[in-house]
Design a protein around this motif. Structure first.
Motif, short mmCIF file in Angstrom:
data_model
loop_
_atom_site.label_atom_id
_atom_site.label_comp_id
_atom_site.label_asym_id
_atom_site.label_seq_id
_atom_site.Cartn_x
_atom_site.Cartn_y
_atom_site.Cartn_z
N UNK A 1 0.80 -1.22 0.00
CA UNK A 1 0.00 0.00 0.00
C UNK A 1 0.83 1.28 0.00
N UNK A 2 2.11 1.18 0.34
CA UNK A 2 2.97 2.36 0.30
C UNK A 2 3.88 2.35 -0.92
N UNK A 3 3.65 1.42 -1.83
CA UNK A 3 4.47 1.33 -3.03
C UNK A 3 3.94 2.18 -4.17
N UNK A 4 4.61 2.11 -5.31
CA UNK A 4 4.25 2.99 -6.43
C UNK A 4 2.86 2.70 -6.98
N UNK A 5 2.45 1.43 -7.04
CA UNK A 5 1.08 1.10 -7.49
C UNK A 5 0.11 1.16 -6.32
N UNK A 6 0.48 0.56 -5.19
CA UNK A 6 -0.42 0.50 -4.05
C UNK A 6 -0.86 1.86 -3.55
N UNK A 7 0.05 2.84 -3.58
CA UNK A 7 -0.31 4.18 -3.13
C UNK A 7 -1.38 4.79 -4.02
N UNK A 8 -1.31 4.50 -5.32
CA UNK A 8 -2.36 4.97 -6.23
C UNK A 8 -3.68 4.26 -5.98
N UNK A 9 -3.63 2.96 -5.65
CA UNK A 9 -4.86 2.24 -5.33
C UNK A 9 -5.56 2.90 -4.15
N UNK A 10 -4.79 3.19 -3.10
CA UNK A 10 -5.37 3.82 -1.91
C UNK A 10 -5.97 5.18 -2.25
N UNK A 11 -5.23 6.01 -2.97
CA UNK A 11 -5.71 7.36 -3.29
C UNK A 11 -6.94 7.35 -4.18
N UNK A 12 -6.93 6.50 -5.20
CA UNK A 12 -8.06 6.45 -6.12
C UNK A 12 -9.30 5.87 -5.45
N UNK A 13 -9.10 4.89 -4.58
CA UNK A 13 -10.25 4.34 -3.84
C UNK A 13 -10.87 5.41 -2.95
N UNK A 14 -10.01 6.18 -2.29
CA UNK A 14 -10.53 7.26 -1.45
C UNK A 14 -11.26 8.30 -2.31
N UNK A 15 -10.69 8.63 -3.47
CA UNK A 15 -11.33 9.60 -4.36
C UNK A 15 -12.69 9.12 -4.84
N UNK A 16 -12.86 7.79 -4.92
CA UNK A 16 -14.13 7.21 -5.36
C UNK A 16 -15.12 7.04 -4.21
N UNK A 17 -14.76 7.50 -3.03
CA UNK A 17 -15.69 7.47 -1.92
C UNK A 17 -15.67 6.21 -1.08
N UNK A 18 -14.70 5.34 -1.31
CA UNK A 18 -14.59 4.13 -0.47
C UNK A 18 -14.14 4.56 0.91
N UNK A 19 -14.85 4.11 1.93
CA UNK A 19 -14.57 4.56 3.30
C UNK A 19 -13.86 3.51 4.14
N UNK B 1 -5.13 17.33 -10.38
CA UNK B 1 -5.28 18.77 -10.34
C UNK B 1 -6.36 19.23 -9.37
N UNK B 2 -7.18 18.29 -8.92
CA UNK B 2 -8.14 18.58 -7.85
C UNK B 2 -7.53 18.38 -6.47
N UNK B 3 -6.26 17.97 -6.44
CA UNK B 3 -5.57 17.77 -5.18
C UNK B 3 -5.89 16.45 -4.50
N UNK B 4 -6.46 15.50 -5.23
CA UNK B 4 -6.88 14.23 -4.63
C UNK B 4 -5.84 13.12 -4.76
N UNK B 5 -4.83 13.30 -5.59
CA UNK B 5 -3.80 12.28 -5.79
C UNK B 5 -2.44 12.94 -5.98
N UNK B 6 -1.42 12.21 -5.62
CA UNK B 6 -0.05 12.66 -5.85
C UNK B 6 0.81 11.47 -6.24
N UNK B 7 1.91 11.75 -6.91
CA UNK B 7 2.83 10.70 -7.32
C UNK B 7 3.97 10.58 -6.32
N UNK B 8 4.51 9.38 -6.22
CA UNK B 8 5.67 9.14 -5.35
C UNK B 8 6.94 9.14 -6.19
N UNK B 9 7.80 10.10 -5.96
CA UNK B 9 9.11 10.14 -6.61
C UNK B 9 10.16 9.89 -5.54
#
Length: 331
Positions: free
Chosen positions: A171-189, A293-301
């Motif tokens: 969940x803290x990896x390059x793909x997993x972090x996006x899974x968490x962020x996108x799920x939250x953006x989709x309203x998963x609680x 651009x809505x501030x709901x996701x960020x990339x891990x560099x």
């Protein structure tokens, strides 16, 4: 403008992991009506990608035309676009994930990108973040919303996804972090992130509502999940079988193993268990860019390297356990 030669890095053949730097290679020519010539600003390698052509030969059945330029992910500026039927124009800043099973990747000053492989770069991303995002974000998006059947982020998605419980390994990896962020953006609680002990707080920072270390995840639990997305494989994927909901659960994997190959005896029947391969998609990248651009996701560099330091960049990807994506700045 006349472009003749460029710098690039290439893999001499599929059996070799020794990359070669060229300071004077021909700039690629547009040969298809869908081709765009892009000046690459930054590129990002994937772990083990130098092994893909030799080990996953079925994905390269069309034959890869030399030079074998690595890095599927990149970001840059369009130099030349088709005169008709393209939504992009010269000067557009774009980010992209190239299907390089038959073409060159992004570790070059110029590359060819198809319309369906790119979208306008998020305005809030610099070049490194833009190059780090495409493949990881696409993998997460398609897992959640195409293979996992969650409602995509919208004004009604929280209601549509109400009651869904998801779990992601890595969940803290390059793909997993996006899974968490996108799920939250989709309203998963209810989003459970599984990762190493040292990265639990990082997983929380991306939006996980509960975090578990791999050690605690291996302990039997009464918690069950509607959707599990494994990015790790091995024991972590095997342990997912003990917490998937019987009959209705969906278990997806993008790591090194297929779910059925590590299915333990007595595991429940599920609605779906599959390993999936990400596909290039302009529509999906556009949706991701909007959320960024809505501030709901960020990339891990994790780190940035110059083009001449490509060897160090690939070593970091392979052996350095980076926290996020490694980026190679081209120009």
């Amino acid at each position: 403008m006349s472009l003749q030669t460029m710098k690039l890095v290439y893999q001499p053949d599929p059996a070799s992991q020794d990359l070669i730097f060229s300071s004077s290679s021909p700039v690629p020519k547009l040969t298809d009506p869908d081709d765009h010539l892009v000046r690459v600003k930054a590129a990002s390698p994937c772990r083990h990608e130098l092994l893909w052509e030799a080990t996953d030969t079925h994905l390269f059945d069309k034959g890869r035309t030399p030079p074998r330029v690595p890095c599927p992910d990149g970001a840059g500026v369009i130099v030349t676009a088709p005169t008709t039927n393209s939504p992009f124009q010269p000067g557009d800043e774009v980010f992209f994930s190239i299907d390089y099973t038959s073409r060159a990747g992004c570790l070059a000053e110029y590359t060819i990108v198809k319309t369906g492989e790119m979208a306008l770069k998020p305005k809030t991303f610099g070049w490194p973040a833009a190059a780090a995002a495409p493949l990881s974000a696409l993998t997460a998006w398609q897992g959640l919303f195409i293979h996992g059947n969650l409602a995509i982020p919208s004004s009604t998605s929280q209601e549509e996804n109400a009651g869904k419980r998801i779990l992601v390994t890595g969940a803290a990896g390059s793909v997993g972090s996006w899974v968490v962020q996108l799920a939250e953006a989709a309203g998963v609680t209810s989003i459970t992130g599984v990762c190493s002990e040292s990265k639990l707080e990082m997983a929380k920072s991306f939006g996980a509502t509960e975090v578990l270390s791999y050690e605690s995840f291996s302990t039997p639990s009464s918690n069950k999940y509607d959707l599990i997305l494994d990015t790790v494989g091995g024991n972590a994927l095997r342990d997912c079988w003990s917490v998937i909901k019987a009959d209705v659960g969906v278990l997806l994997a993008v790591g090194s193993d297929y779910p059925e190959n590590v299915r333990p005896e007595g595991a429940p029947k599920v609605a779906k268990s599959e390993w999936y391969l990400v596909k290039q998609s302009r529509d999906d990248l556009e949706a991701v860019a909007a959320l960024v651009d809505q501030g709901k996701c960020r990339a891990m560099v994790d780190s940035e390297y110059g083009m001449e330091d490509y060897k160090a960049a690939f070593e970091k990807v392979s052996d350095g356990r980076p926290n996020g994506k490694v980026v190679i700045n081209i120009s």
